[in-house]
Structures are given as structure tokens and as C-alpha cells.
Design a protein around this motif. Structure first.
Motif, PDB file in Angstrom:
ATOM      1  N   ASP A 175       9.825  -6.918  -8.263  1.00 54.79           N
ATOM      2  CA  ASP A 175       9.211  -6.766  -9.588  1.00 54.79           C
ATOM      3  C   ASP A 175       8.793  -5.319  -9.844  1.00 54.79           C
ATOM      4  OD1 ASP A 175       9.576  -9.459 -10.003  1.00 54.79           O
ATOM      5  OD2 ASP A 175       7.492 -10.013  -9.570  1.00 54.79           O
ATOM      6  N   ALA A 176       8.355  -4.631  -8.776  1.00 52.84           N
ATOM      7  CA  ALA A 176       7.886  -3.248  -8.934  1.00 52.84           C
ATOM      8  C   ALA A 176       9.006  -2.311  -9.364  1.00 52.84           C
ATOM      9  CB  ALA A 176       7.259  -2.756  -7.628  1.00 52.84           C
ATOM     10  N   VAL A 178      10.353  -0.255  -1.351  1.00 55.60           N
ATOM     11  CA  VAL A 178      10.737  -0.292   0.061  1.00 55.60           C
ATOM     12  C   VAL A 178      10.007  -1.412   0.785  1.00 55.60           C
ATOM     13  CG1 VAL A 178       8.985   1.430   0.729  1.00 55.60           C
ATOM     14  CG2 VAL A 178      11.017   1.108   2.159  1.00 55.60           C
ATOM     15  N   LEU A 179      10.755  -2.131   1.625  1.00 55.30           N
ATOM     16  CA  LEU A 179      10.209  -3.128   2.535  1.00 55.30           C
ATOM     17  C   LEU A 179      10.362  -2.589   3.946  1.00 55.30           C
ATOM     18  CD1 LEU A 179      11.686  -6.423   1.029  1.00 55.30           C
ATOM     19  CD2 LEU A 179       9.258  -5.872   1.223  1.00 55.30           C
ATOM     20  N   LEU A 180       9.239  -2.373   4.612  1.00 51.60           N
ATOM     21  CA  LEU A 180       9.218  -1.710   5.914  1.00 51.60           C
ATOM     22  C   LEU A 180       9.005  -2.735   7.022  1.00 51.60           C
ATOM     23  CD1 LEU A 180       6.862   1.036   4.587  1.00 51.60           C
ATOM     24  CD2 LEU A 180       9.174   1.526   5.417  1.00 51.60           C
ATOM     25  N   MET A 220      -1.160   4.193   1.982  1.00 54.03           N
ATOM     26  CA  MET A 220      -0.217   4.549   0.920  1.00 54.03           C
ATOM     27  C   MET A 220      -0.433   3.690  -0.326  1.00 54.03           C
ATOM     28  SD  MET A 220       3.387   5.559   2.787  1.00 54.03           S
ATOM     29  CE  MET A 220       3.560   4.124   3.840  1.00 54.03           C
ATOM     30  N   GLN A 221      -0.655   2.401  -0.142  1.00 55.21           N
ATOM     31  CA  GLN A 221      -0.903   1.531  -1.297  1.00 55.21           C
ATOM     32  C   GLN A 221      -2.183   1.926  -2.025  1.00 55.21           C
ATOM     33  OE1 GLN A 221      -0.796  -2.363   0.523  1.00 55.21           O
ATOM     34  NE2 GLN A 221       1.368  -2.663   0.061  1.00 55.21           N
ATOM     35  N   ASP A 222      -3.225   2.241  -1.271  1.00 54.06           N
ATOM     36  CA  ASP A 222      -4.477   2.679  -1.892  1.00 54.06           C
ATOM     37  C   ASP A 222      -4.270   3.971  -2.681  1.00 54.06           C
ATOM     38  OD1 ASP A 222      -5.773   0.520  -0.815  1.00 54.06           O
ATOM     39  OD2 ASP A 222      -6.748   1.639   0.805  1.00 54.06           O
ATOM     40  N   ALA A 223      -3.472   4.869  -2.122  1.00 51.62           N
ATOM     41  CA  ALA A 223      -3.212   6.137  -2.815  1.00 51.62           C
ATOM     42  C   ALA A 223      -2.446   5.913  -4.109  1.00 51.62           C
ATOM     43  CB  ALA A 223      -2.434   7.081  -1.892  1.00 51.62           C
ATOM     44  N   LEU A 224      -1.538   4.947  -4.119  1.00 52.20           N
ATOM     45  CA  LEU A 224      -0.735   4.673  -5.314  1.00 52.20           C
ATOM     46  C   LEU A 224      -1.534   4.027  -6.432  1.00 52.20           C
ATOM     47  CD1 LEU A 224       2.592   3.364  -3.700  1.00 52.20           C
ATOM     48  CD2 LEU A 224       2.170   5.612  -4.725  1.00 52.20           C
ATOM     49  N   ALA A 225      -2.699   3.471  -6.085  1.00 54.14           N
ATOM     50  CA  ALA A 225      -3.492   2.739  -7.085  1.00 54.14           C
ATOM     51  C   ALA A 225      -3.853   3.602  -8.287  1.00 54.14           C
ATOM     52  CB  ALA A 225      -4.755   2.174  -6.436  1.00 54.14           C
ATOM     53  N   GLY A 226      -4.031   4.868  -8.088  1.00 50.59           N
ATOM     54  CA  GLY A 226      -4.409   5.748  -9.184  1.00 50.59           C
ATOM     55  C   GLY A 226      -3.237   6.476  -9.811  1.00 50.59           C
ATOM     56  N   THR A 227      -1.993   5.994  -9.563  1.00 48.63           N
ATOM     57  CA  THR A 227      -0.805   6.674 -10.081  1.00 48.63           C
ATOM     58  C   THR A 227       0.025   5.714 -10.928  1.00 48.63           C
ATOM     59  OG1 THR A 227       0.760   6.092  -8.305  1.00 48.63           O
ATOM     60  CG2 THR A 227      -0.763   7.927  -7.874  1.00 48.63           C
ATOM     61  N   VAL A 243       3.028   4.865 -10.178  1.00 48.42           N
ATOM     62  CA  VAL A 243       3.896   4.092  -9.278  1.00 48.42           C
ATOM     63  C   VAL A 243       3.160   2.836  -8.827  1.00 48.42           C
ATOM     64  CG1 VAL A 243       5.057   4.071  -7.025  1.00 48.42           C
ATOM     65  CG2 VAL A 243       5.203   6.097  -8.495  1.00 48.42           C
ATOM     66  N   PRO A 244       3.754   1.662  -8.976  1.00 50.59           N
ATOM     67  CA  PRO A 244       3.062   0.429  -8.583  1.00 50.59           C
ATOM     68  C   PRO A 244       2.773   0.396  -7.082  1.00 50.59           C
ATOM     69  CG  PRO A 244       5.045  -0.058  -9.870  1.00 50.59           C
ATOM     70  CD  PRO A 244       5.093   1.392  -9.533  1.00 50.59           C
ATOM     71  N   GLN A 245       1.591  -0.088  -6.724  1.00 42.25           N
ATOM     72  CA  GLN A 245       1.255  -0.257  -5.305  1.00 42.25           C
ATOM     73  C   GLN A 245       2.268  -1.148  -4.604  1.00 42.25           C
ATOM     74  OE1 GLN A 245      -2.823  -1.761  -6.211  1.00 42.25           O
ATOM     75  NE2 GLN A 245      -3.430  -0.488  -4.468  1.00 42.25           N
ATOM     76  N   GLU A 246       2.783  -2.125  -5.337  1.00 37.91           N
ATOM     77  CA  GLU A 246       3.678  -3.112  -4.749  1.00 37.91           C
ATOM     78  C   GLU A 246       5.033  -2.531  -4.351  1.00 37.91           C
ATOM     79  OE1 GLU A 246       0.627  -4.904  -7.258  1.00 37.91           O
ATOM     80  OE2 GLU A 246       2.172  -3.381  -7.666  1.00 37.91           O
ATOM     81  N   ALA A 247       5.277  -1.280  -4.729  1.00 38.40           N
ATOM     82  CA  ALA A 247       6.560  -0.661  -4.396  1.00 38.40           C
ATOM     83  C   ALA A 247       6.684  -0.334  -2.915  1.00 38.40           C
ATOM     84  CB  ALA A 247       6.764   0.612  -5.229  1.00 38.40           C
ATOM     85  N   VAL A 248       5.566  -0.323  -2.189  1.00 40.72           N
ATOM     86  CA  VAL A 248       5.577  -0.099  -0.736  1.00 40.72           C
ATOM     87  C   VAL A 248       5.006  -1.341  -0.080  1.00 40.72           C
ATOM     88  CG1 VAL A 248       4.749   1.312   1.176  1.00 40.72           C
ATOM     89  CG2 VAL A 248       5.313   2.391  -1.014  1.00 40.72           C
ATOM     90  N   GLN A 249       5.814  -2.015   0.739  1.00 41.54           N
ATOM     91  CA  GLN A 249       5.391  -3.258   1.369  1.00 41.54           C
ATOM     92  C   GLN A 249       5.747  -3.255   2.849  1.00 41.54           C
ATOM     93  OE1 GLN A 249       3.674  -5.666  -0.028  1.00 41.54           O
ATOM     94  NE2 GLN A 249       3.845  -5.144  -2.192  1.00 41.54           N
ATOM     95  N   LEU A 250       4.848  -3.795   3.654  1.00 40.63           N
ATOM     96  CA  LEU A 250       5.117  -4.019   5.066  1.00 40.63           C
ATOM     97  C   LEU A 250       5.557  -5.467   5.242  1.00 40.63           C
ATOM     98  CD1 LEU A 250       4.877  -2.611   7.897  1.00 40.63           C
ATOM     99  CD2 LEU A 250       2.638  -3.714   8.091  1.00 40.63           C
TER     100      LEU A 250
END
Length: 433
Positions: free
Chosen positions: A20-21, A149-151, A168-175, A177-184
Motif C-alpha cells: 500500500d505504501a 522494502v521488506l527486510l 528508520m520508521q520513527d524518522a520517516l514519521a515526520g516526512t 515517505v510513509p513509515q510503512e515503506a520500511v518493514q522487517l
């Protein structure tokens, strides 16, 4: 619901979030993606103490399990290493954005304007071994090229990877770029990796980074398209026309500058015409660096004649070996054609080098060797995204579809065609301009 079912449902949840991201991420302009990468770099720097603490748990478990020290070194993070990882993210931000680049274009005879442009792949899955720096490197390259990306790292680095992804997800929160774009990928079992390998429709491409067993497993079991990377049985061929000083330097550098990486040389092929003059010198130089030479009968005979130790008989398996250690297989060949035949039989298609002063022999070698990179009078160690001027790489592809060799940002894109007309209708005369 059993544990395996719960793990699968959790994987599907995060994979759908990543999918979705992509709708938000793919069309973002460069400035938005670069700002997100700088936010990640700043977040890593600020969270260095927490990351080091999480990593210490992984390192302690590895030591308790008797993991080799060189593997522990690859697993370990320090404040200095985290600072270097953050700087690498900033370097990715400074690279050109490939998305939207026109690959080719033309105006067709009917007046239609045709352009082929680069677009993100979509969701990129990465399966890799115990190197937590890959978690950040891969995420940064995927985000810059507009991909989610799925890591899926190894269980040995689970605490480190969990913390890095959280930062990385916390850093993306203020941008933008969706936080959901980086997933473990959740879980550390074999099944968790299989979920990723079989997520066709949610994951667009899968890239394994690691040893031969990991890569083979992913290639054989995945239903998601795979880009093979990494396995490097690289050869240095010393031609009859070689400058011997140069040949010694290249062979030693290719083997010993960093033996545990995929572009280190694992095989040394020496033309019979210069073997008597060259072998004693290169055996001395390799022995001085602590290298064990696995030699054929002619290499062994030379070693005995000159009183060299550190040379052992080569087996058939040695010709296939990716040692990743201070070992090298050595063979005397009677011609360039025999060297090429050896490489075609035993090589992995990564990088081969020829040392020669003959332009004719260099051209023959380059034309005949079927590898992702061919070096002429240079070390195999140069096959690398940064060395090639790409700025960074997601891996080194040894396959032939879409991407081959060091994979930079353009290799993390696909293309689509954009056709612009002025009311054009198939089967009718184009409108007058």
C-alpha cells in the motif's frame, strides 16, 4: 490458530502495508525522498547508544554459540560504525534519482511521441545474513529509487535489525515517505523466510545477499522473481605476455586485500610460458600474506623445486570453491583458451581478470569470458558499486536478466512506456498538426 499460522498472518499484514505504501512513495519527487533519507541518517546518529545496546545482545549470543570471530566482526556495531552507516545514507541521498529518467524516446512516423521511462520496481524483498549494516543500506537504496522494502535478516542479528527498522520508521514519521515503506519481516524461523519467498503478488522482486547456500535456497524455493547476487569464484589469469611485477601485485591484492568478500580472487591461472619465472615469486608473495595455495601438479612441482611450503594438492572441489578466506586454488594452463575453458567450467560468472601486455590477448579474453565483470590489468576487487562510481549498490548480480554486475539505483527500477498523441486513433489517418 497455530504459531505458524500467526506468523504467516503477521507477515501478510506487513507485506500489505508495504504494498500500500508504494502508491504514495512511487510518485514522490526527489526532494521528498532525500529529506526522508536525511531524517533517517539523523535518527541513526541520535539513536546510536540504543542501537549499540541492542547489538550487544546479538553479539553476546553469537559468542556463546561459538560463531567465528570474523563473522562476529561483521555482526558488530559501534558508535563509529553507526556514524559511517548514517553517512552512507546521506551519500545515497546525494545520488541522482533514476525515477522518471527517459531511457529512450522517439517520434513515430504517425506522430505519436514514445518515451520509455524508469519507474520503481514496487516492493523489494531482501534476504541477507548477519550484517546489520545491510538493513540500513538496503532500505536507503530502495527508498531513493521509490521502492518499499521488506527486510529479512538472519536470526543472529534480530535485536539489531529490529532496533534499526524502528529508528528508520520513527524518522520517516515526520516526512512525506510513509513509515510503512520500511518493514522487517516478522519471525526468525525458516518459515518466515519462506513466506517472503512465496509472496508473489505482494513482493515484486527478491534479492538474496549472502553465501551460496542462501542464494541457492532462495532461487530454488521462491515463486517471487529473484535477482541472484554475490557468489564469487573469481579468477585471475596471468598471461604469457604479462608484466610479472604487475601480475604479482594484482594476484596478491585480489586475494588478500579483503579475502572475505565476493570480489576477492579464489583462483589463480598461470600460463605455462611464464610459470617457471612467475610461480616462485607469486608463491613467495602469497605465503608472506598467510595464504594457503591449493595447487595442481605443476604448481606443486614448482613449489617442491623451490622449497616452498604453504602449497597443498588441489582437489576437484577447490576449483569450485568460494573460500572467503586466505586460500586460493592455482593451476598452470597451456593457453588462454584453456584458461577461459577453466573459468567457464568452474567460475560463478562474477569477475575475472587478465594480466597481459598484449592487446590482442586482452581482447580475446574479454570477448570469451562470460562474467558480469572482466578486468584487464586490474584487481578483481574493483567490482563494486562505489568503485564503479555508482555511489552505492544493493548487491552484485551474477545473472543475466534485467541487472548484471553491481546493482545501483537504476537497477532497482523497471520501465514503462508513455505514449502521447493528439487524438490518434488506430486504423485512421493521424490528425493534421
Amino acid at each position: 490458530m497455530g504459531e505458524r499460522d500467526r506468523e504467516r498472518e503477521e507477515f501478510l499484514r506487513v507485506a500489505r502495508l508495504a504494498k500500500d505504501a508504494t502508491a504514495t512513495l512511487a510518485p514522490l519527487p526527489r526532494a521528498a525522498k532525500d529529506a526522508a533519507l536525511h531524517a533517517i541518517a539523523d535518527g541513526l546518529t541520535a539513536a546510536a547508544p540504543e542501537i549499540v545496546k541492542a547489538n550487544a545482545g546479538d553479539v553476546a549470543r553469537a559468542r556463546e554459540a561459538g560463531v567465528a570471530e570474523h563473522m562476529i566482526d561483521r555482526l558488530s556495531l559501534s558508535a563509529e560504525r553507526i556514524a559511517a552507516i548514517a553517512e552512507a545514507v546521506r551519500k545515497v541521498a546525494a545520488l541522482p534519482d533514476p525515477v522518471g529518467e527517459t531511457v529512450r524516446g522517439s517520434v513515430l512516423p504517425n506522430g505519436l511521441e514514445l518515451r520509455q521511462i524508469r519507474v520503481p520496481l514496487g516492493v523489494v524483498g531482501i534476504i541477507y545474513e548477519g550484517r546489520p549494516n545491510v538493513t540500513v543500506d538496503a532500505a536507503a537504496l530502495c527508498l531513493k529509487s521509490g521502492n518499499a522494502v521488506l527486510l529479512r535478516g538472519s536470526s543472529s542479528a534480530i535485536d539489531s535489525n529490529t532496533m534499526l527498522v524502528r529508528v528508520m520508521q520513527d524518522a520517516l514519521a515526520g516526512t512525506a515517505v510513509p513509515q510503512e515503506a520500511v518493514q522487517l519481516v516478522p519471525g526468525t524461523s525458516r518459515d518466515s523466510a519462506k513466506h517472503l519467498m512465496r509472496a508473489r503478488g505482494l513482493v515484486d522482486v527478491l534479492i538474496p545477499r549472502g553465501g551460496a547456500s542462501l542464494i541457492n535456497s532462495v532461487v530454488e524455493e521462491s515463486t517471487v522473481p529473484v535477482i541472484e547476487t554475490g557468489v564469487g569464484n573469481c579468477a585471475v589469469y596471468v598471461d604469457a605476455w604479462a608484466d610479472l611485477d604487475m601480475a604479482v601485485d594484482i594476484a596478491v591484492n585480489a586475494k588478500t586485500q579483503r579475502p572475505s568478500v565476493c570480489n576477492a580472487a579464489e583462483t589463480l591461472l598461470v600460463h605455462a610460458g611464464i610459470a617457471e619465472a612467475f610461480l616462485p615469486r607469486v608463491l613467495d608473495a602469497l605465503r608472506a600474506k598467510g595464504v594457503t595455495v591449493h595447487g595442481d601438479e605443476r604448481v606443486l612441482a614448482c613449489a617442491r623445486q623451490h622449497g616452498h611450503d604453504g602449497v597443498v594438492p588441489a582437489t576437484e572441489d577447490d576449483w569450485y570453491a568460494e573460500y572467503l578466506s586466505l586460500d586460493i586454488a592455482a593451476r598452470v594452463v597451456d593457453s588462454l583458451d584453456e584458461a577461459v575453458a577453466h573459468i567457464r567450467t568452474y567460475g560463478s560468472g562474477h569477475t575475472e581478470a587478465i594480466v597481459t601486455s598484449s592487446q590482442r590477448e586482452a581482447r580475446r579474453f574479454v570477448a570469451a569470458v562470460d562474467s558480469a565483470a572482466v578486468m584487464v590489468n586490474a584487481s578483481t576487487r574493483f567490482t563494486d558499486g562505489e568503485e564503479f562510481g555508482f555511489g552505492a549498490e544493493i548487491g552484485i548480480s551474477t545473472q543475466k536478466l534485467h541487472a548484471r554486475g553491481p546493482m545501483g539505483l537504476p537497477e532497482l527500477t523497471s520501465t514503462k512506456y508513455v505514449v502521447t498523441g493528439e487524438g490518434h486513433l488506430k486504423g485512421q489517418t493521424p490528425p493534421a498538426s
